[in-house]
Design a protein around this motif. Structure first.
Motif, mmCIF file in Angstrom:
data_model
loop_
_atom_site.group_PDB
_atom_site.id
_atom_site.type_symbol
_atom_site.label_atom_id
_atom_site.label_comp_id
_atom_site.label_asym_id
_atom_site.label_seq_id
_atom_site.Cartn_x
_atom_site.Cartn_y
_atom_site.Cartn_z
ATOM 1 N N ARG A 50 1.002 -1.218 -0.003
ATOM 2 C CA ARG A 50 -0.052 -0.181 -0.167
ATOM 3 C C ARG A 50 0.834 1.271 -0.041
ATOM 4 N NH1 ARG A 50 -4.632 0.059 4.359
ATOM 5 N NH2 ARG A 50 -3.388 -1.739 5.107
ATOM 6 N N VAL B 258 3.839 1.733 -1.284
ATOM 7 C CA VAL B 258 4.354 1.878 -2.533
ATOM 8 C C VAL B 258 3.301 2.715 -3.495
ATOM 9 C CG1 VAL B 258 4.370 -0.179 -4.116
ATOM 10 C CG2 VAL B 258 6.169 1.205 -4.110
ATOM 11 N N HIS B 259 2.206 2.333 -3.347
ATOM 12 C CA HIS B 259 1.024 2.695 -4.347
ATOM 13 C C HIS B 259 0.805 4.195 -3.748
ATOM 14 C CE1 HIS B 259 0.048 -0.738 -6.924
ATOM 15 N NE2 HIS B 259 0.146 -1.411 -6.073
ATOM 16 N N MET C 282 3.340 6.489 -5.275
ATOM 17 C CA MET C 282 3.060 6.595 -6.717
ATOM 18 C C MET C 282 1.928 7.712 -6.720
ATOM 19 S SD MET C 282 2.485 5.815 -9.897
ATOM 20 C CE MET C 282 1.124 6.284 -10.541
ATOM 21 N N ASP C 283 1.096 7.603 -5.897
ATOM 22 C CA ASP C 283 -0.013 8.663 -5.908
ATOM 23 C C ASP C 283 0.473 9.908 -5.596
ATOM 24 O OD1 ASP C 283 -2.466 7.354 -6.872
ATOM 25 O OD2 ASP C 283 -2.683 6.492 -4.698
ATOM 26 N N ALA C 284 1.376 9.895 -4.780
ATOM 27 C CA ALA C 284 1.907 11.391 -4.181
ATOM 28 C C ALA C 284 3.141 11.859 -5.065
ATOM 29 C CB ALA C 284 2.592 11.237 -2.666
ATOM 30 N N HIS C 285 3.888 10.827 -5.707
ATOM 31 C CA HIS C 285 4.911 11.394 -6.512
ATOM 32 C C HIS C 285 5.105 10.862 -8.021
ATOM 33 C CE1 HIS C 285 6.340 13.712 -3.005
ATOM 34 N NE2 HIS C 285 6.474 12.635 -2.624
ATOM 35 N N GLY C 286 3.810 10.324 -8.289
ATOM 36 C CA GLY C 286 3.837 9.604 -9.732
ATOM 37 C C GLY C 286 4.415 10.548 -10.780
ATOM 38 N N GLY C 287 3.837 11.603 -10.733
ATOM 39 C CA GLY C 287 3.939 12.859 -11.692
ATOM 40 C C GLY C 287 5.487 12.949 -11.839
ATOM 41 N N LEU C 288 6.161 13.385 -10.711
ATOM 42 C CA LEU C 288 7.575 13.494 -10.670
ATOM 43 C C LEU C 288 8.218 12.441 -11.380
ATOM 44 C CD1 LEU C 288 10.187 15.046 -9.547
ATOM 45 C CD2 LEU C 288 9.719 13.340 -7.726
ATOM 46 N N TYR D 245 7.147 10.252 -13.483
ATOM 47 C CA TYR D 245 6.918 10.076 -15.026
ATOM 48 C C TYR D 245 7.410 11.039 -15.682
ATOM 49 C CZ TYR D 245 3.604 10.086 -18.958
ATOM 50 O OH TYR D 245 3.347 9.862 -20.240
ATOM 51 N N VAL E 144 8.777 3.869 -15.242
ATOM 52 C CA VAL E 144 8.204 4.590 -14.110
ATOM 53 C C VAL E 144 7.679 3.613 -13.084
ATOM 54 C CG1 VAL E 144 6.153 5.842 -13.437
ATOM 55 C CG2 VAL E 144 7.058 6.555 -15.179
ATOM 56 N N SER E 145 6.773 2.516 -13.680
ATOM 57 C CA SER E 145 6.396 1.330 -12.694
ATOM 58 C C SER E 145 7.651 0.553 -12.278
ATOM 59 C CB SER E 145 5.479 0.525 -13.328
ATOM 60 O OG SER E 145 6.177 -0.446 -14.450
ATOM 61 N N PHE F 271 9.052 2.665 -8.976
ATOM 62 C CA PHE F 271 8.335 2.386 -7.772
ATOM 63 C C PHE F 271 8.541 0.857 -7.325
ATOM 64 C CE2 PHE F 271 6.445 5.964 -9.337
ATOM 65 C CZ PHE F 271 6.250 6.785 -8.133
ATOM 66 N N PHE F 272 8.770 -0.031 -8.170
ATOM 67 C CA PHE F 272 8.919 -1.315 -7.816
ATOM 68 C C PHE F 272 10.338 -1.573 -7.375
ATOM 69 C CE2 PHE F 272 9.745 -5.984 -9.208
ATOM 70 C CZ PHE F 272 9.066 -6.560 -8.174
#
Lengths: 503, 180
Positions: B14, B16-17, B20-26, B28, B47-48, B51-52
């Motif tokens: 949870r 790491v997801h 991703m919600d918080a900093h996914g844009g950065l 990406y 990108v994935s 996070f992985f």
């Protein structure tokens, strides 16, 4: 200037990049579809890692079974007839028992079915509601990802060509329409949901992602879910793992394979009738076994069950104060660069550390949760940090019952918010025979390890390091090779876990 | 505060997801900057992967909360560069047409940026203030397109382009002044 600007900024140091990023916050702009695809990819990677870990676990488990069988034969040959020997053997030689490992083993491959668990499965009254196949390009709107999947469906032919594969044609995969899913087992322990389904199909071997096999080479994986309880949507977020298809078999006269799925719930299910929608995606591994472009169809499986039985469970609580000393590993890492700093073993006193132990008496085993109540007064943040989050996860337990003992393996313990949770393979029908369980804490530390040393002239090599307690810190390498972890029991600490009588 | 690290260790999936919600844009846009011209699938894979990577290495991380953004940016950059090497495909540049036009118009007046220190340049960009600094960072550091910057800043695309043009001019003047 613009080209120069890009070039110069691309060489920014970490601090400069950080300063630029502080000004720029692109989060708001990442659209929901992209976010959903990224979440799905991350989930898939995690799921594959878990599935891989499960597959790796199966081998030693089988080896241990072999030893168990040999030892059982010795007992029989020597004519031991001590009551409870079978139970003893079960516990001693099945140290890897965990509920998830049990359910991820195809039913007919379970050497020692747990009768309490097999009986409990019936309490949930699981039934099939729907089983339907959709090929890519005809997905109906079912879950939050459907828009994304439909986009994928529309762009897949182009994507496949971009990557040099043949365009997608629905006609090439019509043989998938014979797949039919049925639920074989469902078990809910108040926190997790386990589902074992049987997928009947004429050619199950095509769905096992075997690169050596003659095409078609496909993979079946449960990838999306939706849950309702008493008609209300119940959130499932990410904590899902599936072993994918495994174990070709004939079940009720039909050829097929087993698919096991575990869903870790963020909160307990309310009592009542639940409906679980599972989407099993099929990937063509000859196109791409990892990415979305390999997706060619899906099997929709909808099942219903009653959750009440999983919410009815007995538990007991006890508290213990630790005493004694043991070495513990401390690591210190640069917070920004993550470059190696130091690692050392220090002998630490555990006098005064308090923990609360809660036992849940489940059909799937005795679930123990140890909760940190207080740390010794003289501990600094470093000790607390190493104990709670140490690199080699220092706390584990030994469980004793008479002459039997099991050391709980590190990977068998789930750690969350200062709680350590693990299962012991003691089942309700055995409580009378076993009598009681005593837990003894053990402290793990890294004793020896190989460090990879980069060499500018060669590919590098490993050097062996012995890290004796209280000999000071050494630089910590980022890449560890083989390592030896030793455990020190805090023998004076004995936590008695009572077992209910009259089960 | 080590809120993120605690979450990653206690409830990694949870966490790491949530990261991703918080900093996914950065992550990406950092990846997309390196992989400009590569298929979208490559960018999202990278990108994935970032996070992985954090998920798999969570036990080795020891980061304060305010360091996590820089760490993710750096990890994303390295993953993207690795991916570029691994894939070894020749990217087709897809520079935003409007900015291309702007760039060519400015090329005759190009400054020898390399003769200045990078630190001075970054200071000058940040000194431009918002939204101009953000527009230049988004375009030249992150690699966003004009349309995307317009959507991010709730502006018309034409406004973004004209502001970028003026900001570049101002930046040039500032740097010339510093040089002389």
């Amino acid at each position: 200037m613009t080209n120069d600007l890009s070039k110069v900024l691309s060489n920014a140091t970490d601090a400069e990049a950080s300063a630029l990023m502080d000004r720029f916050d692109p989060e708001a702009h990442l659209d929901e579809d992209t976010k959903a695809r990224l979440h799905a990819r991350i989930s898939q990677s995690i799921r594959e890692t878990k599935a891989s870990a499960k597959r790796k676990l199966r081998f030693p488990w089988k080896a241990v079974l072999g030893i168990a069988a040999a030892c059982a034969a010795v007992y029989l040959t020597l004519g031991f007839t001590v009551p409870g020997v079978a139970d003893t053997l079960y516990r001693v030689f099945h140290p890897d028992y965990r509920t998830e490992a049990y359910f991820s083993t195809p039913p007919e491959q379970r050497q020692d079915p747990v009768k309490d668990l097999e009986a409990a499965v019936g309490d949930f009254h699981a039934q099939d509601v729907e089983s339907k196949v959709e090929l890519l390009g005809e997905y109906t709107m079912l879950t939050r990802y459907d828009a994304e999947y439909n986009d994928m469906a529309n762009s897949t032919p182009t994507l496949r060509e971009t990557y040099g594969f043949s365009p997608y044609r629905q006609a090439d995969y019509v043989y998938l329409r014979d797949m039919r899913a049925s639920v074989r087992e469902l078990y809910y322990d108040g926190e997790r949901l386990f589902v074992t389904a049987f997928v009947a199909t004429e050619h199950p071997e095509w769905l096992l992602a075997d690169d050596e096999a003659t095409p078609p080479n496909l993979e079946l994986a449960v990838f999306d879910f939706q849950l309702t309880v008493n008609g209300e949507a119940f959130p499932i977020q990410w904590n899902v793992s599936s072993g994918g298809g495994s174990g070709i078999t004939v079940h009720d006269g039909e050829k097929g394979l087993w698919v096991s799925t575990e869903i870790d719930l963020t909160e307990p299910l309310p009592d009542g009738r639940c409906e679980l929608l599972m989407l099993y995606y099929v990937y063509d591994c000859d196109v791409d076994d990892m990415g979305a472009i390999g997706n060619v169809g899906r099997l929709i499986h909808r099942i219903s069950f009653v959750s009440d039985a999983g919410n009815r469970r007995a538990d007991a609580c006890t508290e213990a104060t630790f005493c004694g000393s043991a070495p513990m590993t401390f690591t210190f890492v640069d917070p920004v660069t993550l470059e190696e700093k130091t690692i050392e073993n220090r002998t630490v006193s555990f006098d005064g550390l308090k923990m609360r132990f809660t036992a849940q008496y489940l059909a799937s085993g005795l679930k123990i949760t140890a909760q940190l109540v207080a740390v010794p007064q003289d501990w600094t943040e470093a000790e607390k940090e190493a104990f709670l989050y140490g690199f080699f996860e220092p706390l584990t337990f030994e469980a004793q019952s008479g002459e039997d003992r099991i050391v709980v393996k590190n990977y068998e313990i789930s750690r969350k918010d200062g709680n350590w949770t693990f299962e012991l393979p003691v089942f309700p029908s055995e409580y009378e025979t076993v009598g009681a369980i005593t837990l003894i804490p053990r402290i793990r530390y890294l004793s020896e390890f190989d460090v990879y040393v980069q060499d500018s002239e060669t590919e590098g090599h490993y050097e062996h390091v012995v890290l004796k307690p209280d000999t000071g810190a050494i630089p910590r390498a980022e890449h560890f090779g083989q390592s030896t972890v030793l455990e020190t029991p805090l023998s004076e600490v004995r936590i008695e876990i009572p077992l209910p009588k009259g089960e | 505060m080590k809120h993120w690290i605690t979450r990653l260790r206690n409830d990694p999936e949870r966490a790491v997801h949530a990261l991703m919600d918080a900093h996914g844009g950065l992550v990406y846009y950092t990846v997309r900057r390196v992989l400009a011209g590569y298929p979208e699938d490559d960018i999202e894979e990278c990108v994935s992967d970032t996070f992985f990577y954090v998920y798999r290495n969570r036990d080795r991380l020891d980061l304060e909360d305010d360091a996590i953004k820089a760490y993710l940016g750096k990890t994303a950059l390295h993953r993207a560069i690795d991916h570029k090497r691994k894939v070894a495909r020749i990217p087709t540049p897809t520079e935003d047409a409007l900015f291309d036009a702007d760039a060519s118009a400015q090329s005759a007046e190009e400054l020898a940026v390399s003769e200045l220190t990078r630190g001075e340049l970054i200071e000058s960009i940040l000194a431009l203030g918002d939204p101009d600094a953000t527009i230049l960072i988004a375009k030249y550091f992150i690699g966003m397109k004009g349309k995307e910057i317009a959507a991010l800043l709730h502006m018309k695309e034409n406004t973004v382009v004209s502001r970028a043009s003026r900001a570049l001019k101002q930046l040039r003047n500032t740097l010339k002044g510093a040089e002389s």
